[in-house]
Design a protein around this motif. Sequence first.
Motif, mmCIF file in Angstrom:
data_model
loop_
_atom_site.group_PDB
_atom_site.id
_atom_site.type_symbol
_atom_site.label_atom_id
_atom_site.label_comp_id
_atom_site.label_asym_id
_atom_site.label_seq_id
_atom_site.Cartn_x
_atom_site.Cartn_y
_atom_site.Cartn_z
ATOM 1 N N GLY A 77 0.788 -1.229 0.000
ATOM 2 C CA GLY A 77 0.000 0.000 0.000
ATOM 3 C C GLY A 77 0.817 1.274 0.000
ATOM 4 N N ARG A 78 2.071 1.184 0.466
ATOM 5 C CA ARG A 78 2.895 2.396 0.560
ATOM 6 C C ARG A 78 3.091 3.106 -0.786
ATOM 7 N N PRO A 79 3.324 2.378 -1.888
ATOM 8 C CA PRO A 79 3.474 3.093 -3.172
ATOM 9 C C PRO A 79 2.236 3.908 -3.532
ATOM 10 N N ILE A 80 1.049 3.384 -3.221
ATOM 11 C CA ILE A 80 -0.178 4.106 -3.538
ATOM 12 C C ILE A 80 -0.276 5.389 -2.710
ATOM 13 N N THR A 81 -0.023 5.268 -1.411
ATOM 14 C CA THR A 81 -0.111 6.453 -0.558
ATOM 15 C C THR A 81 0.941 7.492 -0.953
ATOM 16 N N ALA A 82 2.126 7.039 -1.350
ATOM 17 C CA ALA A 82 3.173 7.977 -1.771
ATOM 18 C C ALA A 82 2.746 8.743 -3.026
ATOM 19 N N LEU A 83 2.135 8.063 -3.972
ATOM 20 C CA LEU A 83 1.685 8.723 -5.199
ATOM 21 C C LEU A 83 0.549 9.699 -4.910
ATOM 22 N N VAL A 84 -0.331 9.318 -3.990
ATOM 23 C CA VAL A 84 -1.420 10.231 -3.614
ATOM 24 C C VAL A 84 -0.853 11.453 -2.900
ATOM 25 N N GLU A 85 0.137 11.230 -2.028
ATOM 26 C CA GLU A 85 0.803 12.349 -1.364
ATOM 27 C C GLU A 85 1.395 13.312 -2.394
ATOM 28 N N ASP B 105 8.993 -2.631 -8.813
ATOM 29 C CA ASP B 105 9.833 -1.813 -9.699
ATOM 30 C C ASP B 105 9.022 -0.809 -10.501
ATOM 31 N N ILE B 106 7.808 -1.186 -10.909
ATOM 32 C CA ILE B 106 7.039 -0.299 -11.770
ATOM 33 C C ILE B 106 6.667 0.991 -11.037
ATOM 34 N N TYR B 107 6.399 0.897 -9.730
ATOM 35 C CA TYR B 107 6.082 2.103 -8.963
ATOM 36 C C TYR B 107 7.322 2.964 -8.762
ATOM 37 N N ARG B 108 8.433 2.316 -8.501
ATOM 38 C CA ARG B 108 9.674 3.074 -8.312
ATOM 39 C C ARG B 108 10.064 3.792 -9.602
ATOM 40 N N THR B 109 9.875 3.100 -10.730
ATOM 41 C CA THR B 109 10.192 3.720 -12.020
ATOM 42 C C THR B 109 9.249 4.874 -12.303
ATOM 43 N N LEU B 110 7.986 4.721 -11.942
ATOM 44 C CA LEU B 110 7.023 5.803 -12.136
ATOM 45 C C LEU B 110 7.417 7.028 -11.322
ATOM 46 N N ALA B 111 7.875 6.804 -10.093
ATOM 47 C CA ALA B 111 8.328 7.925 -9.257
ATOM 48 C C ALA B 111 9.533 8.611 -9.888
ATOM 49 N N GLU B 112 10.454 7.831 -10.433
ATOM 50 C CA GLU B 112 11.619 8.417 -11.104
ATOM 51 C C GLU B 112 11.195 9.247 -12.309
ATOM 52 N N LEU B 113 10.213 8.739 -13.062
ATOM 53 C CA LEU B 113 9.729 9.469 -14.229
ATOM 54 C C LEU B 113 9.072 10.783 -13.818
ATOM 55 N N LYS B 114 8.225 10.726 -12.783
ATOM 56 C CA LYS B 114 7.564 11.951 -12.325
ATOM 57 C C LYS B 114 8.596 12.963 -11.842
ATOM 58 N N ASN B 115 9.610 12.494 -11.134
ATOM 59 C CA ASN B 115 10.678 13.388 -10.678
ATOM 60 C C ASN B 115 11.375 14.046 -11.863
ATOM 61 N N ALA B 116 11.679 13.249 -12.880
ATOM 62 C CA ALA B 116 12.364 13.785 -14.062
ATOM 63 C C ALA B 116 11.476 14.775 -14.814
ATOM 64 N N MET B 117 10.191 14.463 -14.922
ATOM 65 C CA MET B 117 9.271 15.347 -15.629
ATOM 66 C C MET B 117 9.148 16.704 -14.942
ATOM 67 N N LEU B 118 9.240 16.704 -13.618
ATOM 68 C CA LEU B 118 9.053 17.935 -12.856
ATOM 69 C C LEU B 118 10.356 18.697 -12.630
ATOM 70 N N ALA B 119 11.463 18.107 -13.040
ATOM 71 C CA ALA B 119 12.761 18.771 -12.862
ATOM 72 C C ALA B 119 12.936 19.902 -13.867
ATOM 73 N N PRO C 19 9.294 0.345 -18.501
ATOM 74 C CA PRO C 19 7.832 0.333 -18.610
ATOM 75 C C PRO C 19 7.221 1.633 -19.118
ATOM 76 N N PHE C 20 7.898 2.752 -18.895
ATOM 77 C CA PHE C 20 7.354 4.050 -19.306
ATOM 78 C C PHE C 20 8.261 4.726 -20.340
ATOM 79 N N ARG C 21 8.895 3.907 -21.170
ATOM 80 C CA ARG C 21 9.895 4.439 -22.102
ATOM 81 C C ARG C 21 9.299 5.446 -23.086
ATOM 82 N N LEU C 22 8.065 5.216 -23.549
ATOM 83 C CA LEU C 22 7.479 6.128 -24.534
ATOM 84 C C LEU C 22 7.125 7.476 -23.907
#
Length: 217
Positions: A86-94, A122-136, A155-158
Amino acid sequence: MSNNDSFIDEVSEEIRRDRLFSLLRRYGWIAGLVVVAIVGAATIVEIRSARAEERAQALGDSLFDVLETPDASVEEIASIEADERGRPITALVEAALALEADDPLAMRVALDSLAIDEDAPDIYRTLAELKNAMLAEPGEDRRAALTALAQPGQPFRLLAAEQLAYQDVTDGETEAAITGFGAILQDAEATQSLQSRARAMIVALGGNPEEFPGAGQ
C-alpha cells in the motif's frame, strides 16, 4: 490362448494386485500427507489472499475518507498505515496532493521516498523516477534521467521519450524534436493518445507526419 496361459495371467494379475495393496498399506500414508499438504497450502494461499484483499480495501477506504474532505492534506495521507503493497499508492497520492497544493518540496519528498523504497514493485519506483524527471528543471541532469527511462524494456519508455522530445523543443532543437516525435509515431506500442500528441507537435513544429513510414493513424 491356452488355459495354462490364461491361468498364468490370472495368477500374475493377482500377484501384482497383492503387491499394490501391500505397497499402499506400507506407503499409503505418504500419499495422504501429500494430499493434506496440498490442501493445506491451498488454504493458506486463500487466507493470505483474503487478508491482502481486506488490507487493500481498508487502505482504499482510508484514502477515500481523506480525499473526500475539502481540506485533504499530505500529512493526513502520510499518517495512514499501509503495508509494503500500500505504501506506493499512498506515496503517489501524497505527491498528487502536494502538486495540487503547489508544494514542490513535499511532492519531491513523497516521490523520492517511493523511488528508494526497495520493497516497492519496480514499476512504482520507475514511475516515481519518471515523475521526478518530468518535474525537474530542463537541463543535462533531466535529459540524462529521461534518457535512461526511455531505454528499451523500461515500462514508461514512450512517456520518457515524449518528454525528451519536449525538452528538445525547449532547447530550440526543432529537428531533433520532430525526429523524437516521429519515432513515437512509428512505435507499435504507442497509444492513440500519445500518437495524436506526437502528430500534433510535428505539425506545430513545421514537420510532416507522413514523412514517417508506418506511423499509426
